[in-house]
Design a protein around this motif. Structure first.
Motif, mmCIF file in Angstrom:
data_model
loop_
_atom_site.group_PDB
_atom_site.id
_atom_site.type_symbol
_atom_site.label_atom_id
_atom_site.label_comp_id
_atom_site.label_asym_id
_atom_site.label_seq_id
_atom_site.Cartn_x
_atom_site.Cartn_y
_atom_site.Cartn_z
ATOM 1 N N ARG B 22 -1.908 0.088 0.908
ATOM 2 C CA ARG B 22 -1.813 -0.692 -0.331
ATOM 3 C C ARG B 22 -2.944 -0.314 -1.289
ATOM 4 O O ARG B 22 -2.752 -0.256 -2.505
ATOM 5 C CB ARG B 22 -1.877 -2.195 -0.045
ATOM 6 C CG ARG B 22 -0.747 -2.756 0.776
ATOM 7 C CD ARG B 22 0.602 -2.573 0.150
ATOM 8 N NE ARG B 22 0.638 -3.054 -1.220
ATOM 9 C CZ ARG B 22 1.483 -2.635 -2.134
ATOM 10 N NH1 ARG B 22 2.356 -1.697 -1.850
ATOM 11 N NH2 ARG B 22 1.451 -3.132 -3.347
ATOM 12 N N THR B 23 -4.146 -0.082 -0.742
ATOM 13 C CA THR B 23 -5.282 0.290 -1.589
ATOM 14 C C THR B 23 -4.976 1.576 -2.333
ATOM 15 O O THR B 23 -5.179 1.689 -3.549
ATOM 16 C CB THR B 23 -6.537 0.510 -0.718
ATOM 17 O OG1 THR B 23 -6.784 -0.671 0.021
ATOM 18 C CG2 THR B 23 -7.745 0.834 -1.572
ATOM 19 N N LEU B 24 -4.473 2.568 -1.581
ATOM 20 C CA LEU B 24 -4.281 3.887 -2.172
ATOM 21 C C LEU B 24 -3.064 3.920 -3.087
ATOM 22 O O LEU B 24 -2.975 4.751 -3.981
ATOM 23 C CB LEU B 24 -4.152 4.927 -1.054
ATOM 24 C CG LEU B 24 -5.431 5.045 -0.227
ATOM 25 C CD1 LEU B 24 -5.190 5.816 1.046
ATOM 26 C CD2 LEU B 24 -6.531 5.686 -1.046
ATOM 27 N N ALA B 25 -2.108 2.981 -2.876
ATOM 28 C CA ALA B 25 -0.899 2.979 -3.696
ATOM 29 C C ALA B 25 -0.958 1.940 -4.803
ATOM 30 O O ALA B 25 0.000 1.790 -5.550
ATOM 31 C CB ALA B 25 0.318 2.734 -2.809
ATOM 32 N N SER B 26 -2.079 1.209 -4.907
ATOM 33 C CA SER B 26 -2.147 0.114 -5.871
ATOM 34 C C SER B 26 -1.937 0.618 -7.300
ATOM 35 O O SER B 26 -2.514 1.622 -7.697
ATOM 36 C CB SER B 26 -3.507 -0.579 -5.764
ATOM 37 O OG SER B 26 -3.785 -1.280 -6.945
ATOM 38 N N PRO B 27 -1.088 -0.099 -8.081
ATOM 39 C CA PRO B 27 -0.817 0.380 -9.439
ATOM 40 C C PRO B 27 -2.035 0.312 -10.360
ATOM 41 O O PRO B 27 -2.161 1.125 -11.253
ATOM 42 C CB PRO B 27 0.308 -0.550 -9.928
ATOM 43 C CG PRO B 27 0.283 -1.719 -9.008
ATOM 44 C CD PRO B 27 -0.274 -1.257 -7.710
ATOM 45 N N THR B 28 -2.921 -0.673 -10.159
ATOM 46 C CA THR B 28 -4.083 -0.754 -11.042
ATOM 47 C C THR B 28 -5.346 -0.383 -10.277
ATOM 48 O O THR B 28 -5.432 -0.562 -9.056
ATOM 49 C CB THR B 28 -4.271 -2.176 -11.593
ATOM 50 O OG1 THR B 28 -4.546 -3.044 -10.494
ATOM 51 C CG2 THR B 28 -3.040 -2.658 -12.317
ATOM 52 N N LEU B 29 -6.347 0.118 -11.017
ATOM 53 C CA LEU B 29 -7.623 0.477 -10.389
ATOM 54 C C LEU B 29 -8.338 -0.761 -9.867
ATOM 55 O O LEU B 29 -8.921 -0.748 -8.780
ATOM 56 C CB LEU B 29 -8.508 1.196 -11.402
ATOM 57 C CG LEU B 29 -8.166 2.655 -11.644
ATOM 58 C CD1 LEU B 29 -8.933 3.185 -12.829
ATOM 59 C CD2 LEU B 29 -8.512 3.462 -10.407
ATOM 60 N N PHE B 30 -8.290 -1.848 -10.671
ATOM 61 C CA PHE B 30 -8.966 -3.074 -10.249
ATOM 62 C C PHE B 30 -8.385 -3.574 -8.927
ATOM 63 O O PHE B 30 -9.119 -3.917 -7.996
ATOM 64 C CB PHE B 30 -8.810 -4.146 -11.337
ATOM 65 C CG PHE B 30 -9.491 -5.435 -11.006
ATOM 66 C CD1 PHE B 30 -10.869 -5.535 -11.071
ATOM 67 C CD2 PHE B 30 -8.757 -6.544 -10.625
ATOM 68 C CE1 PHE B 30 -11.507 -6.720 -10.753
ATOM 69 C CE2 PHE B 30 -9.395 -7.735 -10.306
ATOM 70 C CZ PHE B 30 -10.769 -7.819 -10.369
ATOM 71 N N GLY B 31 -7.042 -3.546 -8.827
ATOM 72 C CA GLY B 31 -6.394 -3.967 -7.585
ATOM 73 C C GLY B 31 -6.823 -3.097 -6.421
ATOM 74 O O GLY B 31 -7.075 -3.591 -5.315
ATOM 75 N N ALA B 32 -6.922 -1.777 -6.669
ATOM 76 C CA ALA B 32 -7.320 -0.867 -5.597
ATOM 77 C C ALA B 32 -8.708 -1.220 -5.083
ATOM 78 O O ALA B 32 -8.952 -1.253 -3.871
ATOM 79 C CB ALA B 32 -7.295 0.571 -6.107
#
Lengths: 95, 313, 94
Positions: B22-32
């Motif tokens: 999920r971290t690597l596929a997160s759409p936003t940088l903040f989410g990652a």
């Protein structure tokens, strides 16, 4: 299955996922995060190996290596971030 | 292994892989970044499960705290104004994608095969470390490896940390992280309460490292976290790395370490070959220096260098 | 025996608060409601778990350390909640 073996396999999976993301994702910040996750995977393999054989004390040498590894990894990440911020400032035409 | 711990281990391992994905596929940088912080916390739990309390302590401070703060500060800086960071085009073409997927799969397969093919019992240096603990300057095996048996490695590692600071400083100053929470009175109140505890636990961790999990690495990261909180709250003055006192403290770990190495060399033994009876005291002195160096290194890398001109204004 | 039973009840009750807090985090509509749900898990849930563990710890020193951890987490959690709430309010006003 042996608990340490399970976590070494998890570590191998983490390293593989992060390797894929490191090359397929293009934003430098994402690549830094991928590199960090790959590092965690490798650390997990090392520490899993240190106590693979149940009933004996874990091998302290990989523990020491991973401990220094974590600290070096975060300082390398911090330096990478400084480089990124510098690049962004150059892109904005500042010095 | 009982059923409950088996379930816990399976759940931990699967959530780790899922969170990484999920971290690597997160759409936003903040989410990652937020997911990556959660990943660090889970890693700390896994270290505890693997009987590695030293690493769990360091991971809780570094993986979940320090790296997250550094990433968020950089993100805030990068998202100011137009983001002109050179981002390359995404990978195109199914052939490249296929090769990449095969490489990742190959890495996993080879690692797995190597792990499953290990002899039983697997090679271990525990048999060489544990009998020698009596003559070492620390009775905790990990500390003994770090600061006695393999002290050279640790000496060079501290030099690497300092190098990172020098390299970062040589790239010029970056704006002091100035998020909107600076000046929050609630945060200042918390920092006033927390800071003495943080310094106390850093000292406790150094002392404890001699005979139990703990030591300079964990203490240094706790100190760094405390310093960054102080900067975030706006209570501390901006960190000015140019001041000679800060520079001396920053390098103190390396100074003390090399001093001990030279001293032991002059006394006739090998470098960092502690004379009998002095090992404990020397290791404690080195560890105190290392704690300061590690703590200040991360504070310096977080705060960047204040412009000399800015400082004078 | 009674001690272990009491500890299990306390930890179980604490876990229920954690589950409720997580549900709230996932299901509540906006930031303030979610923080409201989370602080319940942090404060009461962790307090109950710590109390249960203190009973199992078997010494006053362990119990005191757990109490200290609970107090520190409450202080940090409260501050973090206030900062997030303040931030979301500032975002709304812009």
């Amino acid at each position: 299955m042996n608990m340490a073996l399970w976590f070494t396999l998890v570590g191998a999976a983490l390293a593989a996922i992060a390797l894929h993301a490191f090359f397929s994702r293009r934003h430098p910040l994402r690549r830094l995060i991928a590199l960090n996750i790959m590092g965690s995977g490798i650390f997990l393999v090392l520490i899993g190996l240190a106590r693979l054989y149940p009933g004996t004390l874990p091998d302290p040498v990989p523990h020491a290596m991973v401990l220094t590894g974590i600290v070096v990894a975060v300082s390398a990440t911090a330096f990478g971030l400084v480089l990124l911020r510098r690049l962004a400032r150059l892109g904005r035409g500042e010095t | 292994m009982s059923g409950v711990t088996l379930a816990l281990d399976l759940l931990l391992g699967l959530s780790l892989v899922w969170l990484a994905w999920r971290t690597l596929a997160s759409p936003t940088l903040f989410g990652a970044i937020v997911l990556f912080i959660a990943f660090g916390l889970l890693m700390a739990l896994v270290w505890a499960r693997l009987d590695a309390p030293d690493i769990a302590l360091a991971e809780a401070a570094v993986g979940a705290g320090l790296t997250g703060v550094l990433l968020l500060a950089a993100l805030a800086d990068l998202q100011q104004g137009d983001n002109l960071l050179p981002v390359r085009e995404p990978l195109r073409g199914w052939l490249l994608q296929l090769i990449l997927a095969l490489c990742a799969l190959g890495l996993f397969t080879l690692l797995t095969l190597a792990l499953l093919g290990l002899p039983s019992p697997p090679p271990s240096l525990a048999g060489q470390v544990l009998p020698r603990l009596d003559g070492a300057g620390a009775s905790h095996p990990v500390t003994a490896v770090l600061l006695d048996f393999r002290a050279w490695d640790t000496l060079l590692e501290i030099a690497v940390l300092l190098l990172a600071v020098v390299a970062a400083w040589s790239l010029g100053s970056h704006p002091h992280p100035n998020p909107r929470i600076v000046g929050s009175e609630v945060l200042q109140g918390l920092v006033r309460v927390l800071l003495p505890f943080a310094v106390l636990s850093a000292g406790y961790l150094v002392w404890r490292g001699g005979f139990a999990p703990g030591g300079a690495f964990q203490a240094g990261t706790v100190l760094a976290a405390a310093g960054i909180l102080l900067l975030l709250s706006g209570l501390g003055r901006p960190f000015n790395g140019r001041h000679w006192l800060w520079r001396a403290l920053l390098a103190s770990g390396l100074f003390i370490f090399t001093g001990v190495a030279l001293g032991t060399l002059l006394l006739g033994g090998g470098a960092l070959d502690y004379p009998a009876g002095l090992g404990y005291g020397l290791i404690l002195a080195i560890e105190l220096g290392l704690t300061l160096t590690i703590g200040l290194t991360f504070i310096a890398l977080y705060a960047g260098e204040q412009d000399a001109a800015e400082e004078r204004e | 025996m009674i001690l272990a039973l009491l500890a299990t009840v306390l930890i179980g009750a604490g876990l229920i608060f954690f589950i409720a807090g997580t549900l709230g985090l996932l299901r509540f509509p906006d930031v303030l409601c979610r923080i409201h749900a989370l602080t319940k898990a942090d404060n009461i849930g962790l307090g109950l778990v710590a109390a249960g563990l203190a009973l199992l710890g078997g010494s006053w020193a362990v119990a005191f350390k757990l109490l200290l951890i609970w107090l520190l987490v409450m202080a940090a959690g409260t501050t973090a909640a206030q900062l997030v709430a303040g931030h979301s309010q500032a975002e709304d006003e812009r």
